[in-house]
Design an enzyme around this catalytic site. Structure first.
Site, PDB file in Angstrom:
ATOM      1  N   CYS A 196       0.799  -1.281  -0.226  1.00 20.85           N
ATOM      2  CA  CYS A 196       0.176  -0.010   0.142  1.00 20.85           C
ATOM      3  C   CYS A 196       1.004   1.209   0.002  1.00 20.85           C
ATOM      4  O   CYS A 196       2.193   1.296   0.158  1.00 20.85           O
ATOM      5  CB  CYS A 196      -0.816   0.058   1.337  1.00 20.85           C
TER       6      CYS A 196
ATOM      7  N   GLY B 272      -0.437   0.270  -5.055  1.00 16.59           N
ATOM      8  CA  GLY B 272      -1.762  -0.225  -4.798  1.00 16.59           C
ATOM      9  C   GLY B 272      -2.868   0.227  -5.553  1.00 16.59           C
ATOM     10  O   GLY B 272      -2.904   1.302  -5.795  1.00 16.59           O
TER      11      GLY B 272
ATOM     12  N   ASN C 296       0.684   0.773   6.098  1.00 12.54           N
ATOM     13  CA  ASN C 296       1.309   0.126   4.818  1.00 12.54           C
ATOM     14  C   ASN C 296       1.926  -0.874   5.673  1.00 12.54           C
ATOM     15  O   ASN C 296       2.796  -0.641   6.549  1.00 12.54           O
ATOM     16  CB  ASN C 296       2.220   1.117   4.149  1.00 12.54           C
ATOM     17  N   GLY C 297       1.740  -2.274   5.273  1.00 11.68           N
ATOM     18  CA  GLY C 297       2.408  -3.295   5.668  1.00 11.68           C
ATOM     19  C   GLY C 297       1.310  -4.366   6.173  1.00 11.68           C
ATOM     20  O   GLY C 297       0.316  -4.370   5.748  1.00 11.68           O
TER      21      GLY C 297
ATOM     22  N   TYR D  20      11.839  -4.420  -6.539  1.00 10.20           N
ATOM     23  CA  TYR D  20      10.331  -4.334  -7.274  1.00 10.20           C
ATOM     24  C   TYR D  20       9.365  -3.202  -6.978  1.00 10.20           C
ATOM     25  O   TYR D  20       8.815  -2.483  -7.658  1.00 10.20           O
ATOM     26  CB  TYR D  20       9.790  -5.639  -7.457  1.00 10.20           C
TER      27      TYR D  20
END
Ligand code: SF4
Length: 471
Positions: free
Chosen positions: A7, A35, A110-111, A254
Site C-alpha cells: 500500500c 496499490g 502500509n504493511g 521491485y
C-alpha cells in the site's frame, strides 16, 4: 511477474488552512504503483473529518467534483491499497476512521501485522466488533484502547507498538495532530519533507514528496514516531534501535519507484547494481539486453553497462492497463495485452532478458514465448533477485510456497519450463549490495524471518500453513 505491492500512505500537515485534499490527491497519484485496488482521503478541518474512499484508481475515485467537495483544512491522510490481509471490498478501503471517547482518528497503514490473527481473536474475546477484515482496524483498536489511559496520541501509539508485530508504516490524524510511525524493523519505507509554504508532507516514498513540490527532509527511522503540530515536529524514539534494522530488500528490487530514495539509497542505483552483478556472475554471449518493463529496465541498463552488450528497447508496455487488469476473455494471453515485443529489435538476435523475479513461472514462460515469436535467436534470462522460496508475512501477496516454482524445481528445470537457453539469478550474498550495507529482510529468499530471529524461537505463525491461519 505477479507479485503485488502493499500500500501507499500519505499525510499532510499545514500550519494554516490549505487545499490539503488536493495535495493528498497528487501525492497518492505518485504512490499509485503501491496499490491499485482502492484509495481514500480524509481531511481534517477544525477537528471535523471529511473523507471519501472507494475501489478504483486515484484518477477514477477522485473526480473534480469529489475533490471540490473537500473543505480546506490543516491536515489530510491518504491511502492507496493493494489488500494483502482482508478482502478487496469497500469496507476495507482506507483511511480507517474511528470515533472514540476522547475524539476521533483517521489511520492509513502500509504493511502487514504478523500477529494479526492472535490480536484480533484477543480483541474479539474482550468484546471488540470488527467492521472490516483488514489488520489496520486492529491497529486502530489497539491505539484507541491505549489512548483511553494515555496522556497523548503519541504515548498511545508508543504503547501500541509494544503489542504490534510485523510491518507497519502508519500515518494517523487526530483533531490536533498528524502522527507517523515506522515499525522497529523498518520493513516498509516512510519519509517526510516540507514545502516552501511550511506544509509538512509524509509519504511512503520520496517520489511522492517531490511530486507535490516539497523538499525531502529525511526517512522516518525504524521505531520512530513523528508528531506534527502547530508547534512543529517532534520525534519519539523509545522504540528506535530496539531491533536490528530489516527493511524489505524487495522494495529496491521491485516495489518502489526507481526515482525514490529509501533510507539514503537510490532505488534506481540499487537496480543498476543488481544488473551489474548479474553481468559479472552470469555472463553470456549475446547481441542485446532487454529489460521487462517497468521494474526490469534499470537492472537491464546495469547489465548492459557492465557487459558492454548494447541495451535495446525490445518490449513495450501498454501504459493504459493497470496491474489489476481483469481480462473479460480468459483464453486471451494477458501478457500479450500488457506487453508487446518490437520485432525490429528482437529478430535474429541473441537476447539477454532481465526481469526482477520469477514467481510461478507462468508469466515468465509467456514472456519468453513472446520474445521467441518476435524472432529471437536465443533467450538468456537473468533475474535481479534470488529464487523465491518462502512466503512473505510483511505486506505482500507471496503467501504460499505452493505458488513458488523455485520451491519445487531446480534452476535448469525452471529454465526448461519457461523455455530459455540459460537462466541466472542474483545470488543471496549479493543482496546486501542493493541496500548499500544496511540491514535488510530477505526472508522470502532465505527463510530468515526477522521476528523469528529476534524472538530466538520459532513462532507458531511462521510454522503454520497459511490456509490454517486464514481459517
Ligand atoms: S519477506 Fe521478502 S517481500 Fe517480505 S518483507 Fe521480507 S524481503 Fe520483503
Amino acid at each position: 511477474m505477479s507479485i503485488h505491492e502493499e500500500c501507499g500512505v500519505f499525510g499532510v500537515y499545514s500550519p494554516k488552512p490549505a487545499d490539503v485534499a488536493g495535495i493528498c490527491y497528487y501525492g497518492l497519484y505518485s504512490l499509485q504503483h503501491r496499490g491499485q485496488e482502492s484509495c481514500g482521503i480524509a481531511v481534517n478541518k477544525d477537528g471535523i473529518f471529511t473523507s471519501y474512499k472507494d475501489l478504483g484508481l486515484v484518477g477514477e475515485v477522485f473526480s473534480a467534483k469529489v475533490l471540490a467537495s473537500f473543505p480546506r483544512g490543516r491536515m489530510a491522510v491518504g491511502h492507496t491499497r493493494y489488500g494483502t490481509t482482508g478482502a478487496s471490498n469497500r469496507s476495507n478501503c482506507q483511511p480507517v476512521e474511528v470515533n472514540h471517547q476522547k475524539g476521533r482518528m483517521a489511520l492509513a497503514h502500509n504493511g502487514n501485522l504478523s500477529n494479526a490473527a492472535e490480536l484480533r481473536s484477543q480483541l474479539e474475546l474482550s468484546g471488540a466488533i470488527f467492521h472490516t477484515s483488514s489488520d489496520t482496524e486492529i491497529i486502530a483498536y489497539i491505539v484507541t484502547r491505549e489512548l483511553l489511559s494515555a496522556d497523548s496520541i503519541e504515548e498511545a501509539v508508543s504503547r501500541a507498538m509494544n503489542t504490534l508485530e510485523g510491518a507497519y508504516s502508519l500515518v494517523l490524524m487526530t483533531p490536533e495532530k498528524l502522527v507517523c510511525v515506522r515499525d522497529p524493523f523498518g520493513f516498509r519505507p516512510l519519509c517526510y519533507g516540507i514545502t516552501e509554504d511550511g506544509i509538512y508532507i509524509v509519504a511512503s516514498e520520496s517520489c511522492a514528496i517531490r511530486a507535490v513540490g516539497a523538499g525531502f527532509i529525511r526517512d522516518v527511522e525504524p521505531g520512530e514516531i513523528l508528531v506534527f503540530t502547530k508547534d512543529g515536529v517532534t520525534s519519539r524514539r523509545e522504540h528506535c534501535g530496539t531491533r536490528e534494522k530489516r527493511s524489505c530488500i524487495f522494495e529496491y528490487i521491485y516495489f518502489a519507484r526507481p526515482d525514490s530514495v529509501i533510507d539514503g539509497v537510490s532505488v534506481h542505483e540499487a537496480r543498476l547494481r543488481a544488473g551489474k552483478e548479474l553481468a559479472m556472475l552470469h555472463p553470456v554471449d549475446a547481441d542485446i539486453v532487454v529489460g521487462v518493463p517497468d521494474s526490469g529496465l534499470d537492472a537491464a541498463i546495469g547489465y548492459s553497462m557492465a557487459s558492454g552488450i548494447p541495451y535495446g528497447m525490445g518490449l513495450i508496455k501498454n501504459k493504459y492497463i493497470g496491474r489489476t487488469f481483469i481480462a473479460p476473455d480468459h483464453r486471451l494471453d494477458q501478457v500479450k495485452i500488457k506487453l508487446s515485443a518490437i520485432e525490429e529489435v528482437i529478430r535474429g538476435r541473441r537476447i539477454v532478458l532481465i526481469d526482477d523475479s520469477i514467481v510461478r513461472g507462468t508469466t515468465s514462460g509467456r514472456l519468453v514465448s513472446l520474445i521467441r515469436e518476435a524472432g529471437a535467436k536465443e533467450v538468456h534470462m537473468r533475474v535481479s533477485a534470488p529464487p523465491f522460496l518462502y512466503p512473505c508475512y510483511y505486506g505482500t501477496d507471496v503467501d504460499s510456497q505452493d505458488n513458488l516454482i523455485a520451491c519445487r524445481h531446480s534452476v535448469p528445470e525452471i529454465a526448461a519450463m519457461i523455455g530459455v537457453d540459460s537462466l541466472g539469478y542474483l545470488p543471496l550474498e549479493k543482496l546486501g549490495s542493493l541496500s548499500a550495507g544496511q540491514g535488510y529482510c530477505s526472508a522470502c529468499f532465505d527463510g530468515n524471518y526477522p521476528e523469528k530471529a529476534a524472538s530466538g524461537a520459532c513462532r507458531n505463525w511462521f510454522e503454520t500453513p497459511l490456509s490454517e491461519k486464514e481459517a
